[in-house]
Scaffold this active site. Structure first.
Site, PDB file in Angstrom:
ATOM      1  N   ASP A  79       6.649  -7.532   1.159  1.00 15.29           N
ATOM      2  CA  ASP A  79       6.677  -8.986   1.162  1.00 15.29           C
ATOM      3  C   ASP A  79       5.434  -9.464   0.412  1.00 15.29           C
ATOM      4  OD1 ASP A  79       7.435 -11.602   1.817  1.00 15.29           O
ATOM      5  OD2 ASP A  79       6.201 -11.575   3.631  1.00 15.29           O
ATOM      6  N   ASP A  81       3.844 -13.367   0.437  1.00 20.23           N
ATOM      7  CA  ASP A  81       3.027 -14.300   1.201  1.00 20.23           C
ATOM      8  C   ASP A  81       2.826 -13.767   2.616  1.00 20.23           C
ATOM      9  OD1 ASP A  81       1.566 -16.519   1.786  1.00 20.23           O
ATOM     10  OD2 ASP A  81       3.215 -17.942   1.711  1.00 20.23           O
ATOM     11  N   LYS A 281      16.084 -12.050   2.750  1.00 16.67           N
ATOM     12  CA  LYS A 281      15.775 -11.312   3.968  1.00 16.67           C
ATOM     13  C   LYS A 281      16.154 -12.166   5.171  1.00 16.67           C
ATOM     14  CE  LYS A 281      11.578 -10.894   2.513  1.00 16.67           C
ATOM     15  NZ  LYS A 281      10.126 -10.607   2.366  1.00 16.67           N
ATOM     16  N   ASP A 306       5.300  -9.517   7.160  1.00 16.93           N
ATOM     17  CA  ASP A 306       4.618 -10.169   8.282  1.00 16.93           C
ATOM     18  C   ASP A 306       5.544 -10.954   9.195  1.00 16.93           C
ATOM     19  OD1 ASP A 306       4.994 -12.113   6.149  1.00 16.93           O
ATOM     20  OD2 ASP A 306       3.725 -13.460   7.318  1.00 16.93           O
TER      21      ASP A 306
END
Length: 358
Positions: A79, A81, A281, A306
């Site tokens: 990922d 960010d 996702k 995250d």
């Protein structure tokens, strides 16, 4: 060649199991053989509920203990960010971590739910933050929207070449639709009259050739756009709703959260009385696409993200090794509240720890 996947998921506090069928490529199925057999025979059991106060503490690995967890991994899905950066701020030692991963021979894919940029624009952002990444390694949800539409017949040589897309979104999706040769209206410059009366709504004429409505990040989102999109979805035969993601909010730095695309998607879903196909996702389309396109071996693939509802969910869908750095939206307290069976395989302070860096 597509296979039918049967997989078991547990729902509710009583540990009930439901068998779901979905078309998936073979590479995503190997890890499921045991659970499928157990589910079909009726012998599958939900994990026992831990007694109050007995839930094991979450173990956070450091730069000395984390790297060994990736020894058998050949592909890393990262990922962006919350893993590599927060807003416009690079996370400490993220560029160095990527260099270590590449030195160790790992293939890197950067999969982001953010649709505001195209792959080319993202490559420029990576470079501006000191991250060496090529557009071919980037899978943005803007690109996924175009890839999904091509897979269902939009664009040149498809079965729906006479159809165009209504875009409620920004430059990222505009550029990816053009690159895929998919005609569209809307986007940044979409101008509509005010829908401030029933007469205005009755008189509104929509393009009869629209076959799909794509909703992405759209700072110009408005009631008039909802009206236009809902008329297309309710009145044009076969018109489908596509979401670039359904994220509720995103970190923008300074402790502030920005409302995500999910709220916009939900507004159109409610107005049109339909459900969007989520191509990012958190949805069911992306994992088979990644497996097919990049020939992923789930047993040798890890996802680093995250968010539990997107990144870790994607990994759990495909049996990937899951890693969660505590630099994004998910807190240690949130993880501690989950039973061990629902936690990521590994929790680290940051992506740098996985590379053996402080």
């Amino acid at each position: 060649m597509r296979s039918v996947m049967l997989h078991a998921r547990r729902f509710g506090m009583q540990g009930h199991w439901r068998i779901l069928a979905a078309k998936q490529p073979a590479c995503c199925l190997r890890h499921r053989a045991t659970v499928v057999a157990a589910a079909e025979s009726g012998t599958a059991q939900a994990p026992p509920k831990p007694a109050t106060g007995s839930i094991a503490a979450v173990q956070v690995l450091d730069e000395h203990t984390a790297p060994e967890k990736l020894q058998s991994i050949s592909t890393l899905i990262l990922d962006c960010d919350g893993v590599l950066w927060r807003g416009s701020e690079i996370i400490r030692n993220a560029p160095e971590a990527l260099r270590v991963f590449r030195r160790d021979g790992k293939r890197l894919l950067f999969v982001t739910n953010n649709s505001s940029k195209s792959r080319v624009e993202y490559a420029a952002k990576f470079r501006s933050l000191g991250l060496e990444v090529s557009p071919d390694e980037i899978v943005s949800s803007s690109y996924c929207a175009a890839a999904y539409l091509k897979s269902v017949g939009f664009g040149a040589n498809g079965s729906r070449t006479d159809k165009k897309v209504l875009l409620l979104g920004w430059t990222g999706v505009e550029q990816e639709l053009r690159a895929a040769d998919i005609p569209f209206i809307g986007g940044r410059e979409f101008q509509l009259p005010a829908m401030d009366s029933m007469d205005a709504m009755k008189e509104l004429q929509v393009d009869p050739d629209i076959g799909a409505v794509v909703v992405g990040w759209d700072p110009n989102f408005s009631y008039s756009r909802i009206v236009y999109a809902s008329i297309c979805l309710r009145e044009l035969p076969g018109c489908v709703l596509v979401a670039t993601n359904t994220d509720c909010a995103d970190h923008i730095g300074g402790g502030r959260m920005m409302p995500g695309t999910g709220g916009l998607v939900r507004a159109v879903e409610v107005a049109a009385g339909t459900t969007a196909v989520n191509v990012a996702k958190g949805g069911e389309w992306l994992l088979p696409y990644l497996c097919r396109t990049y020939n992923l071996d789930p047993s040798r693939t890890a996802i680093i993200g995250d968010r539990m509802d997107t990144d870790i969910l994607l990994g759990r869908q495909g049996g990937l090794f899951t890693c969660l750095p505590l630099t994004g939206v998910t807190t240690l307290e949130r993880l501690q509240s989950l039973p061990p069976s629902e936690r990521p395989n590994v929790v680290v302070g940051s992506v740098a720890k996985l590379a053996g860096l402080p």
